[in-house]
Design a protein around this motif. Structure first.
Motif, PDB file in Angstrom:
ATOM      1  N   GLU A  27       0.830  -1.199   0.000  1.00 34.44           N
ATOM      2  CA  GLU A  27       0.000   0.000   0.000  1.00 34.44           C
ATOM      3  C   GLU A  27       0.876   1.265   0.000  1.00 34.44           C
ATOM      4  O   GLU A  27       0.654   2.195  -0.785  1.00 34.44           O
ATOM      5  N   THR A  28       1.877   1.270   0.864  1.00 32.38           N
ATOM      6  CA  THR A  28       2.796   2.411   0.950  1.00 32.38           C
ATOM      7  C   THR A  28       3.495   2.614  -0.378  1.00 32.38           C
ATOM      8  O   THR A  28       3.619   3.729  -0.880  1.00 32.38           O
ATOM      9  N   TYR A  29       3.936   1.507  -0.963  1.00 32.37           N
ATOM     10  CA  TYR A  29       4.647   1.572  -2.222  1.00 32.37           C
ATOM     11  C   TYR A  29       3.753   2.127  -3.340  1.00 32.37           C
ATOM     12  O   TYR A  29       4.168   2.971  -4.130  1.00 32.37           O
ATOM     13  N   LEU A  30       2.505   1.642  -3.369  1.00 33.57           N
ATOM     14  CA  LEU A  30       1.569   2.094  -4.408  1.00 33.57           C
ATOM     15  C   LEU A  30       1.264   3.583  -4.259  1.00 33.57           C
ATOM     16  O   LEU A  30       1.187   4.312  -5.239  1.00 33.57           O
ATOM     17  N   ARG A  31       1.105   4.020  -3.015  1.00 35.40           N
ATOM     18  CA  ARG A  31       0.826   5.421  -2.754  1.00 35.40           C
ATOM     19  C   ARG A  31       1.954   6.301  -3.308  1.00 35.40           C
ATOM     20  O   ARG A  31       1.720   7.316  -3.950  1.00 35.40           O
ATOM     21  N   ARG A  32       3.183   5.849  -3.069  1.00 30.21           N
ATOM     22  CA  ARG A  32       4.345   6.592  -3.578  1.00 30.21           C
ATOM     23  C   ARG A  32       4.394   6.569  -5.097  1.00 30.21           C
ATOM     24  O   ARG A  32       4.689   7.569  -5.745  1.00 30.21           O
ATOM     25  N   ALA A  33       4.083   5.386  -5.652  1.00 34.81           N
ATOM     26  CA  ALA A  33       4.109   5.243  -7.116  1.00 34.81           C
ATOM     27  C   ALA A  33       3.075   6.161  -7.767  1.00 34.81           C
ATOM     28  O   ALA A  33       3.311   6.712  -8.836  1.00 34.81           O
ATOM     29  N   LEU A  63       4.195  -1.831 -13.449  1.00 31.53           N
ATOM     30  CA  LEU A  63       4.886  -1.164 -12.345  1.00 31.53           C
ATOM     31  C   LEU A  63       6.200  -1.869 -12.051  1.00 31.53           C
ATOM     32  O   LEU A  63       6.232  -3.097 -11.911  1.00 31.53           O
ATOM     33  N   TRP A  64       7.292  -1.098 -11.999  1.00 34.45           N
ATOM     34  CA  TRP A  64       8.593  -1.655 -11.644  1.00 34.45           C
ATOM     35  C   TRP A  64       9.031  -1.111 -10.292  1.00 34.45           C
ATOM     36  O   TRP A  64       9.050   0.105 -10.079  1.00 34.45           O
ATOM     37  N   HIS A  65       9.378  -2.043  -9.403  1.00 34.81           N
ATOM     38  CA  HIS A  65       9.812  -1.699  -8.058  1.00 34.81           C
ATOM     39  C   HIS A  65      11.329  -1.627  -8.063  1.00 34.81           C
ATOM     40  O   HIS A  65      11.992  -2.465  -8.678  1.00 34.81           O
ATOM     41  N   ALA A  66      11.859  -0.607  -7.375  1.00 39.13           N
ATOM     42  CA  ALA A  66      13.312  -0.410  -7.338  1.00 39.13           C
ATOM     43  C   ALA A  66      14.057  -1.696  -6.935  1.00 39.13           C
ATOM     44  O   ALA A  66      15.073  -2.039  -7.532  1.00 39.13           O
ATOM     45  N   GLU A  67      13.558  -2.401  -5.928  1.00 38.94           N
ATOM     46  CA  GLU A  67      14.262  -3.617  -5.485  1.00 38.94           C
ATOM     47  C   GLU A  67      13.650  -4.895  -6.044  1.00 38.94           C
ATOM     48  O   GLU A  67      14.348  -5.823  -6.413  1.00 38.94           O
ATOM     49  N   ARG A  68      12.346  -4.922  -6.101  1.00 40.64           N
ATOM     50  CA  ARG A  68      11.691  -6.178  -6.481  1.00 40.64           C
ATOM     51  C   ARG A  68      11.575  -6.364  -7.986  1.00 40.64           C
ATOM     52  O   ARG A  68      11.237  -7.430  -8.461  1.00 40.64           O
ATOM     53  N   GLY A  69      11.799  -5.298  -8.743  1.00 44.49           N
ATOM     54  CA  GLY A  69      11.624  -5.414 -10.185  1.00 44.49           C
ATOM     55  C   GLY A  69      10.158  -5.350 -10.557  1.00 44.49           C
ATOM     56  O   GLY A  69       9.381  -4.665  -9.890  1.00 44.49           O
ATOM     57  N   PHE A  70       9.780  -6.086 -11.578  1.00 43.49           N
ATOM     58  CA  PHE A  70       8.409  -6.047 -12.092  1.00 43.49           C
ATOM     59  C   PHE A  70       7.413  -6.609 -11.078  1.00 43.49           C
ATOM     60  O   PHE A  70       7.620  -7.677 -10.525  1.00 43.49           O
TER      61      PHE A  70
END
Ligand code: C2E
Ligand code: CA
Ligand code: CA
Ligand code: CA
Length: 281
Positions: A27-33, A63-70
């Motif tokens: 959720e935090t990640y999506l909010r930032r994205a 969506l690509w995550h800095a650490e997790r990738g896709f």
């Protein structure tokens, strides 16, 4: 036995906790994205099975995550729905898909009869001004209503059916196309198709998988195609992966297909190259 029960409870508790933490992190990640506008759209071709001509695209969020990738939308869209973030995400998707399609239509004459399909979550229909938003979006991007199709699921039709019916009617009056996504996986009947004036059915990929060898599945697919034809509804088979599936679908008079056989979802640049090069997959 007592000890075992306790141990089991502990395991259950830990995994519940881990799950809650993972959900919160997402959720935090999506909010930032959302804030940083880190989403992208990819486009998957939809083709005429007989002629192999390109007829349009389905916009699919990435969506690509800095650490997790896709991160798959199958993972984050449910979290976005749960947390309400789907409203902001969905608004961006609709805007970007319309803007991009219009740009391609301006650039390539051949793109002028292509349609753009956009996924709309059930939660998005809780916005009472959704129709106004869509209308405004078309006006601002320049895209013609007849070149936009909204993909909704059976659950959208079942939840709050009266309100959704009137919203869909307004969309239709604007000239927007309506597709039922993942058809066959949820609860809906053919009376729904009629009531909501649906123009396209997308047969879920679970029916296309192995349907060449599974007699039961091919019977279902055949029935859907015949009934849809009688109702004047177009059919798109999803998840077409093999030439044999495409051939059999065509034999069953299924008009349209989408799947890895024709093309994977492509980024905007590759999609544009496809439009520029040829309109066949
Ligand atoms: P969907 O709407 O059913 O989208 C089709 C999915 O099937 C896509 O997965 C696509 O990549 C995949 N696919 C296409 N061809 C094949 C094939 O031949 N074989 C197989 N096995 N799969 C194929 P993707 O992009 O991972 O999206 C998953 C789901 O996430 C979508 O399912 C949709 O429910 C949701 N989603 C994606 N983008 C959006 C969006 O912008 N808004 C909303 N609300 N949901 C979205
Ligand atoms: Ca879809
Ligand atoms: Ca689908
Ligand atoms: Ca599906």
């Amino acid at each position: 036995a007592k000890g075992l029960g306790k141990a089991r409870y502990a395991v259950f508790d830990t995994s519940m906790h881990a799950q809650a933490v993972a959900l919160l992190q997402m959720e935090t990640y999506l909010r930032r994205a959302v804030e940083r506008q880190e989403f992208q759209l990819h486009y998957q071709p939809i083709v005429n099975l007989k002629t192999r001509e390109l007829v349009g695209f389905e916009a699919l969020i990435r969506l690509w995550h800095a650490e997790r990738g896709f991160i798959s939308p199958a993972e984050f869209i449910p979290v976005a729905e749960e947390t309400g973030l789907i409203i902001q995400i969905g608004t961006w998707v609709l805007r970007e898909a319309c803007r991009q399609m219009y740009e391609w239509q301006q650039k390539f004459t051949a793109a002028r009869n292509l349609k753009m399909s956009v996924n709309i979550s059930p939660k998005q229909f809780r916005q009472l001004d959704l129709v106004t938003q869509v209308e405004q979006n078309l006006r601002e991007t320049g895209l013609n209503a007849r070149d936009l199709k909204l993909e909704i699921t059976e659950s959208t039709l079942v939840e709050n059916a009266d309100l959704v019916a009137s919203m869909l009617k307004e969309m239709q009056a604007l000239g927007i196309g309506l597709s039922i996504d993942d058809f066959g996986t949820g609860y809906s009947s053919l009376s729904y198709l009629h009531r909501f004036a649906i123009d396209t059915l997308k047969i879920d990929k679970s029916f296309i998988k192995d349907f060449n060898t599974d007699g039961e599945k091919s019977k279902i697919v055949n029935t859907v195609i015949v009934l849809a034809e009688n109702l004047g509804i177009d059919v798109i088979a999803e998840g077409v992966e093999t030439a044999e599936q495409a051939y059999l679908l065509q034999e069953l008079k299924c008009q349209f297909g989408q799947g890895f056989l024709f093309s994977r979802p492509l980024d905007a640049q590759a999609t544009e190259a496809l439009i520029a090069a040829k309109l066949e997959c």
